[in-house]
Design an enzyme around this catalytic site. Structure first.
Site, PDB file in Angstrom:
ATOM      1  CB  CYS A 104      37.256  38.293  37.100  1.00  0.00           C
ATOM      2  SG  CYS A 104      36.157  39.695  37.361  1.00  0.00           S
ATOM      3  CD  GLU A 147      39.904  45.667  37.994  1.00  0.00           C
ATOM      4  OE1 GLU A 147      38.687  45.911  38.160  1.00  0.00           O
ATOM      5  OE2 GLU A 147      40.400  44.561  38.246  1.00  0.00           O
TER       6      GLU A 147
END
Length: 191
Positions: A104, A147
């Site tokens: 991430c 997401e």
């Protein structure tokens, strides 16, 4: 314009986001900035909370994966998988759970195997405010779920076992203090 990416520990990353309307100010420019920021950081997805905005919006571009030999069977689909998701809602998740090594942009230098379901159905508006309902599978479903978690206030590290979380505690604390090197600009809670 390249925006700073908010790092682990920033409160906005833990908030459930709010829907936006067609009148959201400078939305097209924001989307363009999010793509530019994502590309600069060599990412394949970026959610609004990662740039400090508490809104239900994320962008993805899976085309860099089209060159990966692991995805030769879906190369064409990946090459065309550049999308904007406004006010998305995952309505269905099914299939087998499968592990995949995730990272991430808000949690640099940490990658872990995460289990997710292989198929999703998602409703959303595209950049032109066309309502869509689409099914995704394989790595595309994974990117979208990652997401989507961001706009729900969930980070991929939340999906780890308690033992893994304990092992990463020090690294995560260092990230929240800005003690991490990245090629892209970041904003940390202690700065």
């Amino acid at each position: 314009m390249i925006l700073p990416i908010y790092g682990y520990g920033e409160p906005v990353l833990r908030k459930k986001t709010v829907e936006i309307g067609k009148d959201y100010p400078d939305l097209d420019q924001l989307i363009e900035n999010m793509y530019e920021t994502m590309y600069k950081a060599h990412g394949i997805g970026l959610a609004a909370p990662q740039v400090g905005l508490n809104i239900r919006l994320f962008v993805i571009d899976a085309s860099p994966l089209a060159e990966d030999e692991d995805y030769v069977d879906i190369k064409d689909e990946l090459a065309l998988c550049k999308k904007v998701f406004i006010n998305p809602k995952i309505t269905k998740r099914d299939g087998e759970l499968w592990k995949f090594n995730e990272g991430c942009l808000s949690i640099p230098d940490i990658r872990e195997d995460i289990k997710r379901l292989e198929n999703i159905t998602i409703e959303y508006f595209d950049q032109n405010w066309n309502k869509k309902t689409e099914n995704f599978s394989d790595v595309r479903a994974r990117i979208i779920q990652h997401e989507y978690d961001h706009i729900e206030g969930i980070l991929f590290t939340d999906l780890l076992s308690s033992l893994k979380k304990k092992l990463l505690k020090g690294k995560l604390a260092n990230i929240s203090k800005g003690k991490v090197e990245t090629e892209y600009r970041m904003k940390f809670p202690s700065h």
